[in-house]
Design a protein around this motif. Structure first.
Motif, PDB file in Angstrom:
ATOM      1  N   THR A 159       0.841  -1.190   0.000  1.00 40.88           N
ATOM      2  CA  THR A 159       0.000   0.000   0.000  1.00 40.88           C
ATOM      3  C   THR A 159       0.879   1.244   0.000  1.00 40.88           C
ATOM      4  O   THR A 159       1.858   1.301   0.741  1.00 40.88           O
ATOM      5  CB  THR A 159      -0.895   0.010   1.255  1.00 40.88           C
ATOM      6  OG1 THR A 159      -1.594  -1.225   1.324  1.00 40.88           O
ATOM      7  CG2 THR A 159      -1.900   1.141   1.205  1.00 40.88           C
ATOM      8  N   VAL A 160       0.517   2.229  -0.802  1.00 40.32           N
ATOM      9  CA  VAL A 160       1.288   3.468  -0.881  1.00 40.32           C
ATOM     10  C   VAL A 160       1.006   4.312   0.363  1.00 40.32           C
ATOM     11  O   VAL A 160      -0.142   4.610   0.675  1.00 40.32           O
ATOM     12  CB  VAL A 160       0.941   4.259  -2.163  1.00 40.32           C
ATOM     13  CG1 VAL A 160       1.661   5.596  -2.181  1.00 40.32           C
ATOM     14  CG2 VAL A 160       1.282   3.448  -3.389  1.00 40.32           C
ATOM     15  N   ALA A 204      11.089   2.228  -0.593  1.00 37.08           N
ATOM     16  CA  ALA A 204      11.000   3.365  -1.511  1.00 37.08           C
ATOM     17  C   ALA A 204      11.000   2.791  -2.926  1.00 37.08           C
ATOM     18  O   ALA A 204      11.894   2.024  -3.288  1.00 37.08           O
ATOM     19  CB  ALA A 204      12.166   4.313  -1.316  1.00 37.08           C
ATOM     20  N   ALA A 205       9.988   3.133  -3.713  1.00 35.64           N
ATOM     21  CA  ALA A 205       9.839   2.581  -5.054  1.00 35.64           C
ATOM     22  C   ALA A 205       9.774   3.704  -6.086  1.00 35.64           C
ATOM     23  O   ALA A 205       9.259   4.784  -5.811  1.00 35.64           O
ATOM     24  CB  ALA A 205       8.583   1.722  -5.142  1.00 35.64           C
ATOM     25  N   HIS A 206      10.314   3.412  -7.267  1.00 38.95           N
ATOM     26  CA  HIS A 206      10.365   4.380  -8.358  1.00 38.95           C
ATOM     27  C   HIS A 206       9.031   4.391  -9.098  1.00 38.95           C
ATOM     28  O   HIS A 206       8.542   3.352  -9.527  1.00 38.95           O
ATOM     29  CB  HIS A 206      11.499   4.009  -9.312  1.00 38.95           C
ATOM     30  CG  HIS A 206      11.728   5.004 -10.398  1.00 38.95           C
ATOM     31  ND1 HIS A 206      12.207   6.268 -10.149  1.00 38.95           N
ATOM     32  CD2 HIS A 206      11.543   4.915 -11.734  1.00 38.95           C
ATOM     33  CE1 HIS A 206      12.312   6.918 -11.302  1.00 38.95           C
ATOM     34  NE2 HIS A 206      11.916   6.132 -12.264  1.00 38.95           N
ATOM     35  N   ASP A 207       8.436   5.578  -9.231  1.00 41.64           N
ATOM     36  CA  ASP A 207       7.163   5.769  -9.933  1.00 41.64           C
ATOM     37  C   ASP A 207       7.396   6.811 -11.022  1.00 41.64           C
ATOM     38  O   ASP A 207       7.334   8.008 -10.774  1.00 41.64           O
ATOM     39  CB  ASP A 207       6.099   6.227  -8.928  1.00 41.64           C
ATOM     40  CG  ASP A 207       4.749   6.460  -9.565  1.00 41.64           C
ATOM     41  OD1 ASP A 207       4.504   5.909 -10.654  1.00 41.64           O
ATOM     42  OD2 ASP A 207       3.946   7.191  -8.973  1.00 41.64           O
ATOM     43  N   ARG A 228      -3.149   0.200  -3.883  1.00 40.36           N
ATOM     44  CA  ARG A 228      -2.483  -1.102  -3.781  1.00 40.36           C
ATOM     45  C   ARG A 228      -1.635  -1.244  -5.036  1.00 40.36           C
ATOM     46  O   ARG A 228      -2.146  -1.120  -6.157  1.00 40.36           O
ATOM     47  CB  ARG A 228      -3.502  -2.231  -3.711  1.00 40.36           C
ATOM     48  CG  ARG A 228      -4.425  -2.178  -2.547  1.00 40.36           C
ATOM     49  CD  ARG A 228      -3.983  -2.969  -1.358  1.00 40.36           C
ATOM     50  NE  ARG A 228      -3.812  -4.366  -1.685  1.00 40.36           N
ATOM     51  CZ  ARG A 228      -3.040  -5.179  -0.965  1.00 40.36           C
ATOM     52  NH1 ARG A 228      -2.408  -4.747   0.080  1.00 40.36           N
ATOM     53  NH2 ARG A 228      -2.921  -6.440  -1.307  1.00 40.36           N
ATOM     54  N   VAL A 229      -0.339  -1.485  -4.860  1.00 42.54           N
ATOM     55  CA  VAL A 229       0.568  -1.537  -6.001  1.00 42.54           C
ATOM     56  C   VAL A 229       1.405  -2.811  -5.961  1.00 42.54           C
ATOM     57  O   VAL A 229       1.625  -3.405  -4.907  1.00 42.54           O
ATOM     58  CB  VAL A 229       1.505  -0.303  -6.047  1.00 42.54           C
ATOM     59  CG1 VAL A 229       0.734   0.960  -6.315  1.00 42.54           C
ATOM     60  CG2 VAL A 229       2.322  -0.178  -4.781  1.00 42.54           C
ATOM     61  N   LEU A 230       1.865  -3.211  -7.137  1.00 36.17           N
ATOM     62  CA  LEU A 230       2.802  -4.317  -7.284  1.00 36.17           C
ATOM     63  C   LEU A 230       4.161  -3.707  -7.561  1.00 36.17           C
ATOM     64  O   LEU A 230       4.317  -2.941  -8.522  1.00 36.17           O
ATOM     65  CB  LEU A 230       2.374  -5.225  -8.443  1.00 36.17           C
ATOM     66  CG  LEU A 230       3.306  -6.383  -8.757  1.00 36.17           C
ATOM     67  CD1 LEU A 230       3.206  -7.441  -7.673  1.00 36.17           C
ATOM     68  CD2 LEU A 230       2.963  -6.985 -10.106  1.00 36.17           C
ATOM     69  N   ILE A 260      -0.447  -0.631 -10.851  1.00 41.33           N
ATOM     70  CA  ILE A 260      -1.370  -0.252  -9.791  1.00 41.33           C
ATOM     71  C   ILE A 260      -2.498  -1.266  -9.816  1.00 41.33           C
ATOM     72  O   ILE A 260      -3.236  -1.370 -10.796  1.00 41.33           O
ATOM     73  CB  ILE A 260      -1.894   1.182 -10.002  1.00 41.33           C
ATOM     74  CG1 ILE A 260      -0.722   2.167  -9.984  1.00 41.33           C
ATOM     75  CG2 ILE A 260      -2.919   1.539  -8.947  1.00 41.33           C
ATOM     76  CD1 ILE A 260      -1.102   3.576 -10.356  1.00 41.33           C
ATOM     77  N   ILE A 261      -2.625  -2.025  -8.738  1.00 41.62           N
ATOM     78  CA  ILE A 261      -3.640  -3.081  -8.669  1.00 41.62           C
ATOM     79  C   ILE A 261      -5.015  -2.494  -8.386  1.00 41.62           C
ATOM     80  O   ILE A 261      -6.001  -2.849  -9.019  1.00 41.62           O
ATOM     81  CB  ILE A 261      -3.262  -4.126  -7.600  1.00 41.62           C
ATOM     82  CG1 ILE A 261      -1.936  -4.786  -7.983  1.00 41.62           C
ATOM     83  CG2 ILE A 261      -4.362  -5.146  -7.411  1.00 41.62           C
ATOM     84  CD1 ILE A 261      -1.367  -5.663  -6.918  1.00 41.62           C
ATOM     85  N   GLU A 262      -5.068  -1.568  -7.418  1.00 41.28           N
ATOM     86  CA  GLU A 262      -6.355  -1.003  -7.007  1.00 41.28           C
ATOM     87  C   GLU A 262      -6.136   0.459  -6.609  1.00 41.28           C
ATOM     88  O   GLU A 262      -5.268   0.761  -5.798  1.00 41.28           O
ATOM     89  CB  GLU A 262      -6.899  -1.807  -5.816  1.00 41.28           C
ATOM     90  CG  GLU A 262      -8.224  -1.337  -5.286  1.00 41.28           C
ATOM     91  CD  GLU A 262      -8.655  -2.147  -4.076  1.00 41.28           C
ATOM     92  OE1 GLU A 262      -9.531  -1.651  -3.347  1.00 41.28           O
ATOM     93  OE2 GLU A 262      -8.113  -3.232  -3.850  1.00 41.28           O
ATOM     94  N   LYS A 263      -6.923   1.349  -7.200  1.00 45.65           N
ATOM     95  CA  LYS A 263      -6.822   2.768  -6.859  1.00 45.65           C
ATOM     96  C   LYS A 263      -7.562   3.032  -5.542  1.00 45.65           C
ATOM     97  O   LYS A 263      -8.552   2.381  -5.238  1.00 45.65           O
ATOM     98  CB  LYS A 263      -7.429   3.631  -7.960  1.00 45.65           C
ATOM     99  CG  LYS A 263      -6.679   3.628  -9.275  1.00 45.65           C
ATOM    100  CD  LYS A 263      -5.314   4.260  -9.159  1.00 45.65           C
ATOM    101  CE  LYS A 263      -5.389   5.753  -9.256  1.00 45.65           C
ATOM    102  NZ  LYS A 263      -4.059   6.390  -9.217  1.00 45.65           N
ATOM    103  N   ALA A 264      -7.073   4.018  -4.780  1.00 45.66           N
ATOM    104  CA  ALA A 264      -7.723   4.397  -3.524  1.00 45.66           C
ATOM    105  C   ALA A 264      -9.029   5.123  -3.830  1.00 45.66           C
ATOM    106  O   ALA A 264      -9.158   5.819  -4.845  1.00 45.66           O
ATOM    107  CB  ALA A 264      -6.809   5.285  -2.703  1.00 45.66           C
ATOM    108  N   VAL A 265      -9.966   4.978  -2.938  1.00 41.31           N
ATOM    109  CA  VAL A 265     -11.280   5.609  -3.126  1.00 41.31           C
ATOM    110  C   VAL A 265     -11.243   7.044  -2.677  1.00 41.31           C
ATOM    111  O   VAL A 265     -10.573   7.452  -1.818  1.00 41.31           O
ATOM    112  CB  VAL A 265     -12.369   4.843  -2.343  1.00 41.31           C
ATOM    113  CG1 VAL A 265     -13.704   5.525  -2.476  1.00 41.31           C
ATOM    114  CG2 VAL A 265     -12.426   3.429  -2.847  1.00 41.31           C
TER     115      VAL A 265
END
Length: 86
Positions: A14-15, A48-51, A61-63, A81-86
């Protein structure tokens, strides 16, 4: 001379933060079993992930997949991106 390097590790998380430029902080949760009490415990790690497109927002929710070192702390990339936040 093309060697098979194997699969890169992939994690789902999760971001937590997207305040940096082209970087997100991702929390990954896993469950481990306690060696004595045999109870399941939640363990959390932050990466820390590169976007590249700055497309992630807080709560997504991200892979993420392992990559070469991009900076001092970044060794992961956002694959999808698996699922965007609401």
């Amino acid at each position: 001379m093309n060697k098979n390097r194997g699969m890169k590790r992939q994690l789902v998380g999760t971001v937590l933060s997207n305040k940096m430029d082209k970087t997100v902080t991702v929390r990954v949760e896993r469950t481990v079993i306690h060696p004595i009490y045999k109870k399941f415990i939640r363990r959390r790690s932050k990466f820390a992930a590169h976007d590249e497109q700055n497309s992630c927002s807080i709560g997504d929710r991200v892979l993420i997949s392992e990559s070469r070192p991009i900076s001092k702390l970044k060794r992961w990339r956002v694959s999808q991106i698996i699922e965007k936040a609401v």
